[in-house]
Design a protein around this motif. Structure first.
Motif, mmCIF file in Angstrom:
data_model
loop_
_atom_site.group_PDB
_atom_site.id
_atom_site.type_symbol
_atom_site.label_atom_id
_atom_site.label_comp_id
_atom_site.label_asym_id
_atom_site.label_seq_id
_atom_site.Cartn_x
_atom_site.Cartn_y
_atom_site.Cartn_z
ATOM 1 N N LYS A 180 3.360 6.164 -2.614
ATOM 2 C CA LYS A 180 4.573 6.887 -2.991
ATOM 3 C C LYS A 180 4.682 7.028 -4.505
ATOM 4 O O LYS A 180 5.111 8.083 -5.006
ATOM 5 C CB LYS A 180 5.801 6.168 -2.421
ATOM 6 C CG LYS A 180 5.964 6.321 -0.921
ATOM 7 C CD LYS A 180 7.240 5.650 -0.442
ATOM 8 C CE LYS A 180 7.485 5.907 1.038
ATOM 9 N NZ LYS A 180 8.733 5.244 1.512
ATOM 10 N N ALA A 181 4.276 5.979 -5.231
ATOM 11 C CA ALA A 181 4.331 6.051 -6.692
ATOM 12 C C ALA A 181 3.394 7.118 -7.231
ATOM 13 O O ALA A 181 3.658 7.713 -8.286
ATOM 14 C CB ALA A 181 3.974 4.681 -7.285
ATOM 15 N N SER A 182 2.308 7.389 -6.504
ATOM 16 C CA SER A 182 1.355 8.428 -6.907
ATOM 17 C C SER A 182 1.733 9.799 -6.372
ATOM 18 O O SER A 182 1.015 10.771 -6.600
ATOM 19 C CB SER A 182 -0.052 8.053 -6.422
ATOM 20 O OG SER A 182 -0.484 6.858 -7.019
ATOM 21 N N ARG A 183 2.829 9.866 -5.617
ATOM 22 C CA ARG A 183 3.317 11.119 -5.025
ATOM 23 C C ARG A 183 2.254 11.782 -4.145
ATOM 24 O O ARG A 183 2.077 13.003 -4.166
ATOM 25 C CB ARG A 183 3.797 12.092 -6.119
ATOM 26 C CG ARG A 183 4.936 11.558 -6.964
ATOM 27 C CD ARG A 183 5.404 12.571 -7.991
ATOM 28 N NE ARG A 183 6.465 12.033 -8.830
ATOM 29 C CZ ARG A 183 7.770 12.030 -8.508
ATOM 30 N NH1 ARG A 183 8.138 12.539 -7.343
ATOM 31 N NH2 ARG A 183 8.657 11.527 -9.325
ATOM 32 N N GLN A 184 1.546 10.958 -3.406
ATOM 33 C CA GLN A 184 0.520 11.458 -2.489
ATOM 34 C C GLN A 184 1.013 11.365 -1.050
ATOM 35 O O GLN A 184 1.871 10.550 -0.718
ATOM 36 C CB GLN A 184 -0.766 10.641 -2.644
ATOM 37 C CG GLN A 184 -1.405 10.730 -4.018
ATOM 38 C CD GLN A 184 -1.868 12.128 -4.358
ATOM 39 O OE1 GLN A 184 -2.548 12.766 -3.561
ATOM 40 N NE2 GLN A 184 -1.503 12.607 -5.543
ATOM 41 N N ARG A 185 0.438 12.209 -0.208
ATOM 42 C CA ARG A 185 0.720 12.162 1.227
ATOM 43 C C ARG A 185 0.034 10.966 1.863
ATOM 44 O O ARG A 185 -1.021 10.534 1.399
ATOM 45 C CB ARG A 185 0.165 13.420 1.896
ATOM 46 C CG ARG A 185 1.151 14.492 2.170
ATOM 47 C CD ARG A 185 0.542 15.655 2.915
ATOM 48 N NE ARG A 185 -0.593 15.368 3.767
ATOM 49 C CZ ARG A 185 -1.065 16.196 4.691
ATOM 50 N NH1 ARG A 185 -0.474 17.361 4.887
ATOM 51 N NH2 ARG A 185 -2.125 15.891 5.402
ATOM 52 N N PHE A 186 0.606 10.469 2.954
ATOM 53 C CA PHE A 186 -0.117 9.507 3.771
ATOM 54 C C PHE A 186 0.158 9.780 5.252
ATOM 55 O O PHE A 186 0.566 8.926 6.009
ATOM 56 C CB PHE A 186 0.182 8.046 3.376
ATOM 57 C CG PHE A 186 1.647 7.663 3.319
ATOM 58 C CD1 PHE A 186 2.203 6.884 4.327
ATOM 59 C CD2 PHE A 186 2.446 8.045 2.255
ATOM 60 C CE1 PHE A 186 3.540 6.493 4.269
ATOM 61 C CE2 PHE A 186 3.774 7.660 2.189
ATOM 62 C CZ PHE A 186 4.337 6.885 3.203
ATOM 63 N N ILE B 2 0.838 -1.208 0.000
ATOM 64 C CA ILE B 2 0.000 0.000 0.000
ATOM 65 C C ILE B 2 0.866 1.248 0.000
ATOM 66 O O ILE B 2 0.633 2.204 -0.755
ATOM 67 C CB ILE B 2 -0.946 -0.014 1.214
ATOM 68 C CG1 ILE B 2 -1.911 -1.205 1.134
ATOM 69 C CG2 ILE B 2 -1.729 1.300 1.305
ATOM 70 C CD1 ILE B 2 -2.723 -1.430 2.397
ATOM 71 N N ARG B 3 1.901 1.231 0.826
ATOM 72 C CA ARG B 3 2.795 2.393 0.923
ATOM 73 C C ARG B 3 3.476 2.671 -0.420
ATOM 74 O O ARG B 3 3.620 3.830 -0.831
ATOM 75 C CB ARG B 3 3.841 2.139 2.010
ATOM 76 C CG ARG B 3 4.746 3.328 2.311
ATOM 77 C CD ARG B 3 5.747 3.030 3.408
ATOM 78 N NE ARG B 3 5.087 2.870 4.687
ATOM 79 C CZ ARG B 3 4.938 1.704 5.312
ATOM 80 N NH1 ARG B 3 5.381 0.586 4.762
ATOM 81 N NH2 ARG B 3 4.332 1.634 6.489
ATOM 82 N N GLY C 19 -8.204 4.928 -1.437
ATOM 83 C CA GLY C 19 -8.036 4.744 -2.868
ATOM 84 C C GLY C 19 -6.843 3.888 -3.254
ATOM 85 O O GLY C 19 -6.731 3.476 -4.411
ATOM 86 N N PHE C 20 -5.970 3.606 -2.288
ATOM 87 C CA PHE C 20 -4.769 2.816 -2.575
ATOM 88 C C PHE C 20 -4.846 1.393 -2.002
ATOM 89 O O PHE C 20 -3.875 0.642 -2.101
ATOM 90 C CB PHE C 20 -3.532 3.526 -2.006
ATOM 91 C CG PHE C 20 -3.318 4.883 -2.600
ATOM 92 C CD1 PHE C 20 -2.679 5.043 -3.814
ATOM 93 C CD2 PHE C 20 -3.795 6.025 -1.952
ATOM 94 C CE1 PHE C 20 -2.488 6.297 -4.375
ATOM 95 C CE2 PHE C 20 -3.603 7.281 -2.499
ATOM 96 C CZ PHE C 20 -2.951 7.422 -3.723
#
Length: 240
Positions: A27-33, A22-23, A41-42
């Motif tokens: 990261k591949a989508s350059r989104q915050r978590f 999931i992580r 969504g991931f």
């Protein structure tokens, strides 16, 4: 007690933990978590069950490091899985499930008077210590003829979705405001939150009386002091 069976259940055929998969997608989508972000969504179908197993296995390690005999203590034999379920499906549910469905209605009657919803009871946990935050939220809306209206219960559902994450109160209120602004597009939006923080009451200074109150004002509530005073007066009256 070994946690190998639970750990194994979290891996795919390549031995990669569910949390890592999931992580990597995030990261591949350059989104915050961050703690108070939604990552639904991931997460792919079936992965929440694997994530539950992974959390339970690591929670057993925490209990072992606290020198608790979970093999012979009947009170804590299933604590690791109970805590994992609580975090994943209850306390932090707002991180792992999509936004609740909300039906929006056109403002057919061109309503443009102050509307206040609250108090809405909200529950969260402090990002710093994972201690409970218990509070109430009041929402003020000044719609315009182009605003979309939502059902009364939906305010509570949306607030709960935001609050059911590790939060900092100041950020949580802003997140609720951003979400409602996007849904309703009103002329003005005001939110007040009052909460007890167990990170102060249960630990640290152990002050049982202090509360935190903060607000967000948007649009006409920010520009019109009379409207702002009316909203705050009505909220304060209901607090009593």
């Amino acid at each position: 007690m070994s946690d190998l069976p639970a750990a194994a259940a979290t891996d795919d055929e390549d031995g990669v933990p569910v949390s890592q998969r999931i992580r990597e997608r995030i990261k591949a989508s350059r989104q915050r978590f961050h703690a108070n972000d939604n990552i639904a969504g991931f997460i792919e179908p079936g992965e929440l069950e694997g994530l539950l197993d992974e959390i339970a296995g690591k929670m057993r390690g925490v209990l072992e490091s606290l020198v608790i005999d979970t093999e012979n203590d009947h009170n804590t034999q299933d604590t690791a899985r109970r805590v994992a379920k609580m975090y994943l499906h209850e306390v932090f549910r707002g991180r792992y499930v999509p936004q609740p469905a909300v039906t929006e209605f056109p403002n057919v009657e061109h309503l443009n008077e102050l509307m206040i919803v609250g108090p809405i009871t909200v529950r969260s946990a402090c990002s710093h210590h994972f201690c409970p935050i218990m509070g109430r939220v009041w929402i003020g809306v000044m719609p315009n003829e182009h605003s979309d209206l939502i059902g009364l219960s939906k305010y509570a559902r949306l607030a709960e979705w935001i609050m059911s994450r590790p939060q900092i109160q100041e950020e949580a209120v802003t997140q609720v405001a951003d979400l409602l602004q996007d849904k309703i597009s009103p002329d003005g939006l005001a939110i007040v939150m009052e909460a007890d923080h167990f990170c102060m009451q249960w630990r640290g200074v152990k002050d049982m009386d202090s509360k935190m109150i903060n607000s967000v004002m948007r649009g006409s509530f920010l520009k019109d002091p009379n409207l702002r005073r009316e909203f705050l007066a009505l909220v304060n009256n209901k607090k009593g």
